[in-house]
Design a protein around this motif. Structure first.
Motif, PDB file in Angstrom:
ATOM      1  N   ASP A 149     -33.630   8.081 -52.668  1.00 51.71           N
ATOM      2  CA  ASP A 149     -33.293   9.263 -51.882  1.00 51.71           C
ATOM      3  C   ASP A 149     -34.121  10.462 -52.327  1.00 51.71           C
ATOM      4  O   ASP A 149     -34.654  11.201 -51.499  1.00 51.71           O
ATOM      5  CB  ASP A 149     -31.796   9.610 -52.020  1.00 51.71           C
ATOM      6  N   SER A 164     -37.750  10.231 -51.325  1.00 51.14           N
ATOM      7  CA  SER A 164     -37.923  10.586 -49.917  1.00 51.14           C
ATOM      8  C   SER A 164     -37.813  12.095 -49.725  1.00 51.14           C
ATOM      9  O   SER A 164     -38.655  12.713 -49.062  1.00 51.14           O
ATOM     10  CB  SER A 164     -36.866   9.870 -49.070  1.00 51.14           C
ATOM     11  N   SER A 165     -36.797  12.708 -50.321  1.00 50.63           N
ATOM     12  CA  SER A 165     -36.605  14.159 -50.181  1.00 50.63           C
ATOM     13  C   SER A 165     -37.803  14.934 -50.719  1.00 50.63           C
ATOM     14  O   SER A 165     -38.183  15.976 -50.183  1.00 50.63           O
ATOM     15  CB  SER A 165     -35.344  14.611 -50.906  1.00 50.63           C
ATOM     16  N   ARG A 218     -40.788  14.389 -50.463  1.00 51.09           N
ATOM     17  CA  ARG A 218     -41.952  14.461 -49.571  1.00 51.09           C
ATOM     18  C   ARG A 218     -42.229  15.920 -49.201  1.00 51.09           C
ATOM     19  O   ARG A 218     -43.374  16.312 -49.006  1.00 51.09           O
ATOM     20  CB  ARG A 218     -41.724  13.635 -48.298  1.00 51.09           C
ATOM     21  N   SER A 255     -33.332  22.494 -42.856  1.00 52.26           N
ATOM     22  CA  SER A 255     -33.714  21.121 -43.182  1.00 52.26           C
ATOM     23  C   SER A 255     -32.627  20.436 -43.987  1.00 52.26           C
ATOM     24  O   SER A 255     -32.215  20.943 -45.026  1.00 52.26           O
ATOM     25  CB  SER A 255     -35.024  21.122 -43.983  1.00 52.26           C
ATOM     26  N   GLN A 311     -33.199  17.504 -45.221  1.00 54.51           N
ATOM     27  CA  GLN A 311     -33.910  16.527 -46.041  1.00 54.51           C
ATOM     28  C   GLN A 311     -34.626  17.134 -47.239  1.00 54.51           C
ATOM     29  O   GLN A 311     -34.671  16.534 -48.313  1.00 54.51           O
ATOM     30  CB  GLN A 311     -34.973  15.814 -45.183  1.00 54.51           C
ATOM     31  N   ASP A 342     -37.868  18.475 -40.747  1.00 54.53           N
ATOM     32  CA  ASP A 342     -37.235  17.158 -40.688  1.00 54.53           C
ATOM     33  C   ASP A 342     -37.927  16.255 -39.676  1.00 54.53           C
ATOM     34  O   ASP A 342     -38.107  15.058 -39.910  1.00 54.53           O
ATOM     35  CB  ASP A 342     -35.738  17.293 -40.369  1.00 54.53           C
ATOM     36  N   TRP A 370     -40.186  13.714 -41.851  1.00 49.41           N
ATOM     37  CA  TRP A 370     -39.375  12.501 -41.945  1.00 49.41           C
ATOM     38  C   TRP A 370     -39.165  11.801 -40.599  1.00 49.41           C
ATOM     39  O   TRP A 370     -38.600  10.717 -40.547  1.00 49.41           O
ATOM     40  CB  TRP A 370     -38.017  12.808 -42.581  1.00 49.41           C
ATOM     41  N   GLN A 403     -37.163  12.557 -38.217  1.00 47.60           N
ATOM     42  CA  GLN A 403     -35.762  12.506 -37.795  1.00 47.60           C
ATOM     43  C   GLN A 403     -35.091  13.834 -38.113  1.00 47.60           C
ATOM     44  O   GLN A 403     -35.633  14.640 -38.862  1.00 47.60           O
ATOM     45  CB  GLN A 403     -35.027  11.388 -38.525  1.00 47.60           C
TER      46      GLN A 403
END
Length: 330
Positions: free
Chosen positions: A6, A9-10, A12, A34, A36, A249, A253, A255
């Protein structure tokens, strides 16, 4: 570690830790754009946490997650203790500051001076990892003063990787510890993006984020498309939050929800009302929102109303007065 994938990914896209800026109100505000992006606290010194006089700085709203704690310090045991406290407070990541060029010294030198002591940094990271269930990460420079970054940075990364660090953010500038202020250190030393990309090629197993001078999502995408794992944006995310975070987002990502600046203001109202009801001042929150409508008609009026009428015991209605400046200019 349950958080790894997680957080990877965050990371990024992350908003840099910035002194006097990325407090909990700022982070809550950024989170409205955001869901994310990885957010960071301001740097907190390990001695202040261990002694207890900075514990209040660890407070955050669960809505801010994912949020990481950044620590400054030079004593391995003290940093280990501070990392454990941070993890117990709910931070999934604790980051060691090896990049700040400030001349502040507590328990010895810390920040960018750590680029000259990679063995100590490795010892610190090892102690923090042993003491804490949070992921331990590092934010560093490419070197300081007369160091050769092409020699210093690979050595530094090799040593922290051996200590167990697997995610690092590299500010692609040297820091000049003599002769430049912290502010000048953000602009004057030249950026060396190719070196950071080279480090990713040489250390493919490390999650490497790049930081320094990146001012748009389009620029961030270029670095990601060229193979870096993450991009950290600082001042641009603060001064023009909508430009950086509104489409983050979707663009980073693929999404998530895109919220307009007006929707973000609506979402901030209950938060500000709660803060005022708890004895806080409106400007504690709205000072982070001054750049919200940057570049739009009425932006100056928005800033003016919040800066002048939003001080002291200002009621939340001042937010609507400021908003009216945007709506009448549109």
């Amino acid at each position: 570690m349950t958080h790894d994938t997680d957080l990877d990914s965050s990371a990024r896209l992350s908003v840099a830790p910035m002194m006097d800026w990325t407090d909990r109100h700022c982070r809550y505000f950024h989170r409205q754009f955001s869901s994310q992006a990885l957010l960071y606290t301001e740097m907190v010194t390990a001695p202040a946490i261990v002694r207890g006089d900075a514990r209040h700085l660890l407070a955050f709203d669960p809505a801010e997650q994912p949020v990481a704690l950044q620590l400054g310090g030079a004593d391995p045991q003290q940093l280990a203790q501070a990392a454990r406290i941070g993890a117990d407070e709910g931070y999934p990541e604790v980051n060691l500051n090896c990049g700040c060029p400030s001349d502040r010294v507590q328990s010895g030198a810390f920040g960018a001076i750590h680029m000259t002591t990679p063995d100590l940094v490795a010892e610190i990271c090892s102690a923090m990892i042993a003491a804490s269930h949070a992921e331990i990460t590092v934010k560093c420079r490419i070197g300081v003063d007369d160091q050769d970054p092409h020699e210093v940075l690979p050595t530094f990364l090799t040593k922290i990787r051996a200590a167990g660090v697997r995610r690092v953010t590299i500010h692609a500038r040297k820091a000049w510890l003599q002769g430049l202020s912290p502010k000048e250190n953000r602009d004057i030393p030249p950026l060396d993006y190719p070196l950071v990309h080279q480090m990713k090629a040489e250390f493919p197993d490390l999650h490497i984020s790049i930081n320094g001078g990146i001012a748009s999502l389009d620029e961030a995408k270029i670095h990601l498309n060229q193979g870096l794992d993450g991009v950290m944006i600082g001042r641009a995310a603060y001064h023009t939050p909508a430009a950086i975070l509104t489409d983050a987002d979707q663009m980073i990502w693929g999404q998530g929800t895109t919220r307009s600046s007006f929707e973000v203001v609506d979402r901030m109202k209950p938060y500000i009302a709660d803060h005022i009801a708890g004895g806080g001042r409106m400007h504690h929150v709205t000072r982070h929102m001054l750049g919200l409508f940057s570049g739009q008609p009425g932006a100056r009026g928005w800033r003016q109303v919040l800066s002048t009428q939003g001080q002291g015991d200002a009621p939340i209605e001042v937010l609507d007065l400021a908003l009216a400046r945007i709506q009448t200019a549109a």
